[in-house]
Scaffold this motif. Structure first.
Motif, PDB file in Angstrom:
ATOM      1  N   GLN A 108       0.835  -1.206   0.000  1.00  0.00           N
ATOM      2  CA  GLN A 108       0.000   0.000   0.000  1.00  0.00           C
ATOM      3  C   GLN A 108       0.869   1.254   0.000  1.00  0.00           C
ATOM      4  O   GLN A 108       0.558   2.238  -0.682  1.00  0.00           O
ATOM      5  N   ARG A 147     -10.156   4.134  -2.755  1.00  0.00           N
ATOM      6  CA  ARG A 147      -9.040   3.248  -2.420  1.00  0.00           C
ATOM      7  C   ARG A 147      -8.941   3.073  -0.895  1.00  0.00           C
ATOM      8  O   ARG A 147      -8.654   1.982  -0.394  1.00  0.00           O
ATOM      9  N   GLU A 170       2.307   1.733  -3.401  1.00  0.00           N
ATOM     10  CA  GLU A 170       1.260   2.228  -4.306  1.00  0.00           C
ATOM     11  C   GLU A 170       1.070   3.733  -4.134  1.00  0.00           C
ATOM     12  O   GLU A 170       0.949   4.474  -5.110  1.00  0.00           O
ATOM     13  N   GLU A 171       1.056   4.176  -2.882  1.00  0.00           N
ATOM     14  CA  GLU A 171       0.914   5.610  -2.611  1.00  0.00           C
ATOM     15  C   GLU A 171       2.110   6.375  -3.154  1.00  0.00           C
ATOM     16  O   GLU A 171       1.955   7.443  -3.751  1.00  0.00           O
ATOM     17  N   LYS A 204       2.194   6.974  -6.849  1.00  0.00           N
ATOM     18  CA  LYS A 204       1.254   7.998  -7.332  1.00  0.00           C
ATOM     19  C   LYS A 204       1.639   9.396  -6.870  1.00  0.00           C
ATOM     20  O   LYS A 204       0.913  10.354  -7.145  1.00  0.00           O
TER      21      LYS A 204
END
Length: 620
Positions: free
Chosen positions: A52, A91, A55-56, A59
């Protein structure tokens, strides 16, 4: 006993022994099985936490740069659109569902259980707070994007190679698009009744105009802030003159074709809004403003304290600190009232550095010396110490007029960029000598630099905890560490101790004024008057603080509430453990779990106390 009976007894004994052995083996096997399950489940959840986080980070090109990570996105900006916020919410909901449905909390190790607890709470808060996503000012005098973006380029965007320089130019070219999203966000807020008060506009307009002053924006002899930064960085590279000149030419073009129109459009919008702005300061003016403020206090303090309770606590703390200040007045043999003493230290030149280049250089030199002295004494107070280094800098000229008194910028996890203690030396009357010790301890060592560096250097917790923050914890720690050096005999000069108290007093007044403005409808002028009547701070210092309260509702309440909780936990532990209390171990408990809410910190300290107490009883 006859042979038959003896045989029966012997058989029974052997049977029981075998049975016990089997049960023991089964018990041991079960324990191994349970331990393995806990290890596997914990690893699985920690792998998910890491996924996670990655993923953050993927972005957020800006987060990557803050962390010292260079990827293909090094020349781009974050998406700050309202559409992205909606996507982020979905999300967040998916992550919360996964946690609730897939993680068996009873089969996790202690550290992962805490991570689960913190992540779940963070996700729930994000979802609940989505309704307040427009309840802020993207452009403000404290941390607005008009100043934050150039500061990011200067302090965060490192140029070590030609491709880094090209990424810098790419980011300059992207500022126009980034500011298009920014201006749209500002317009959405105004439609929703969120408009900064009138005083904000003069300050942010000044910041914005400063960025597009100098070459290549005009024919002055001085280079603009961003051009000077780019040239300074690119000329250190081992490139040919032609390559260097070509890069500088491309940067000039980007400044004129992207940065200039971006700021001109922002300035035009702000000038129009300035005409519509009012002098209503508190967030009570927002739709459901009272509900928002109560929620903000809850998030900031990580407690359920009401605005009224916080206000009353502030008044009591102000009274207590005034009494301690009066004791110092007797130490220095000053005759007069506390207000007379405030006037004396405000006006006597011996308490201030000259308001010139030499005075500023002397301040920075002494700040470094204070931090170096504290570094040499850390073993007396700490077991775990940060590996990351710290530097001291003055706030850059383009934003010093509007920026706060002092602040800390964490370094990168890999140590490639040290932590930075920024001192705002725009007005030397706001940076008295007698406050230097406390300020250096708070922003540097053992304050923010230690807490944040240790957190991101921890090995056994996920990245979201290493980099996370709870304001009451982080700022509570900062204020606590202003007091801590007294334990090892620092603050030898009574005036320095008075400076420490004056800074604590300022934080106590924050409880009163923040709640006064946002819950009791005080005006900006009433807030300024309260500080003026109750503190020795310079007028410029006071005005900046009141204006900070206005644009950052609740934030300034964190300091005293966090400090009070840490002191309370320390005192309780000392009472329970007596001679077994070790302040270094206490600090390890506070620092080696990363930032946590105050209620979680209380649980961690209590666990430590119980474990120490059990060990003491076992040994005796």
């Amino acid at each position: 006993m006859n042979k038959v009976k003896l045989s029966i007894v012997l058989f029974a004994f052997l049977f029981m022994a075998q049975s016990c052995k089997q049960k023991g083996e089964e018990s041991e096997s079960g324990a191994i099985s349970t331990a393995k399950t806990i290890e596997e489940n914990s690893k699985k959840l920690n792998d998910w936490f890491e996924a996670q986080f990655q993923e953050e980070m993927a972005k957020s090109p800006m987060m990557q740069t803050y962390l010292g990570v260079k990827t293909k996105d090094y020349g781009t900006w974050d998406d700050i659109s309202s559409k992205r916020e909606v996507e982020d919410l979905e999300r967040t909901k998916e992550r919360l569902t996964y946690l609730k449905d897939s993680a068996d909390v009873s089969r996790l190790d202690k550290a992962t259980t805490l991570s689960y607890r913190l992540m779940k709470q963070d996700l729930e808060n994000e979802i609940e707070d989505f309704q307040y996503r427009f309840y802020n000012y993207p452009v403000n005098q404290m941390s607005g994007m008009q100043a934050r973006i150039p500061a990011f380029m200067i302090n965060m965007h490192r140029v070590s190679t030609k491709s880094d320089a090209e990424a810098y130019i790419s980011r300059l070219n992207g500022i126009d698009g980034l500011f298009a999203q920014l201006t749209e966000n500002i317009k959405i807020r105004e439609k929703n009744g969120i408009l900064p008060p009138k005083f904000v506009f003069a300050k942010v307009l000044d910041d914005s105009r400063n960025i597009i002053k100098g070459q290549p924006f005009d024919k002055s002899n001085e280079e603009s802030t961003l051009l000077a930064d780019f040239k300074g960085k690119v000329t250190t590279l081992k490139l040919s003159d032609d390559e260097t000149n070509q890069l500088i030419a491309e940067a000039n073009k980007a400044l004129l074709e992207s940065v200039k129109p971006a700021y001109e459009n922002l300035i035009a919008l702000l000038e129009r809004q300035q005409q519509r702005a009012t002098t209503d300061d508190g967030c009570w003016k927002f739709p459901k403003g009272d509900t928002f403020y109560n929620s903000a206090l809850k998030r900031t303090t990580t407690t359920d304290m009401s605005a009224e309770q916080i206000h009353e606590l502030g008044l009591k703390e102000v009274e207590r600190i005034h009494k301690e200040m009066q004791y110092i007045m007797t130490q220095v043999e000053y005759k007069g009232t506390l207000q007379d003493f405030f006037k004396y230290i405000k006006e006597d030149e011996k308490f201030y550095f000259p308001n010139d280049k030499k005075g500023r250089a002397a301040y920075l030199k002494q700040a470094v010396e204070l931090i170096d002295t504290m570094k040499s004494r850390l073993d007396e107070l700490f077991i775990t110490k940060p590996k990351a280094d710290i530097v001291v800098k003055a706030v850059e000229p383009f934003r010093e007029k509007s920026a706060g008194k002092a602040f800390y910028q964490r370094g990168t996890p890999d140590g490639s960029r040290p932590g930075t203690y920024y001192a705002n030396l725009y007005d030397m009357a706001a940076m008295p000598k007698y406050q230097m010790e406390a300020l250096a301890y708070h922003e540097g060592i053992p304050g923010h630099h230690m807490q944040r560096s240790i957190a991101q250097e921890l090995k056994d917790i996920p990245m979201f905890r290493k980099l996370g923050g709870y304001t009451a914890y982080t700022e509570g720690w900062g204020l606590y560490t202003e007091l801590l050096p007294k334990d090892i005999g620092l603050y030898n000069d009574p005036y320095s101790d008075f400076g420490r108290l004056s800074m604590e007093l300022f934080r106590a007044c924050r409880l009163v004024v923040d709640t006064g403005i946002h819950a009791k409808k005080w005006t900006r002028e009433q807030g300024i008057q309260y500080y003026t009547d109750n503190t020795p701070n310079a007028e410029s210092d006071i005005v900046k603080m009141v204006e900070r309260h206005i644009v950052m509702p609740s934030q300034a309440t964190a300091y005293k509430i966090g400090m009070i909780k840490i002191l309370e936990l320390r005192e309780n532990a000392q009472k329970k453990l007596g001679d077994q209390f070790d302040i270094r171990e206490f600090h390890d408990v506070v620092l080696t779990n990363g930032a946590v809410p105050l209620n979680v910190l209380e649980d961690l300290v209590e666990e430590w106390v119980v474990s120490k107490d059990k060990k003491k009883k076992t040994e005796s």
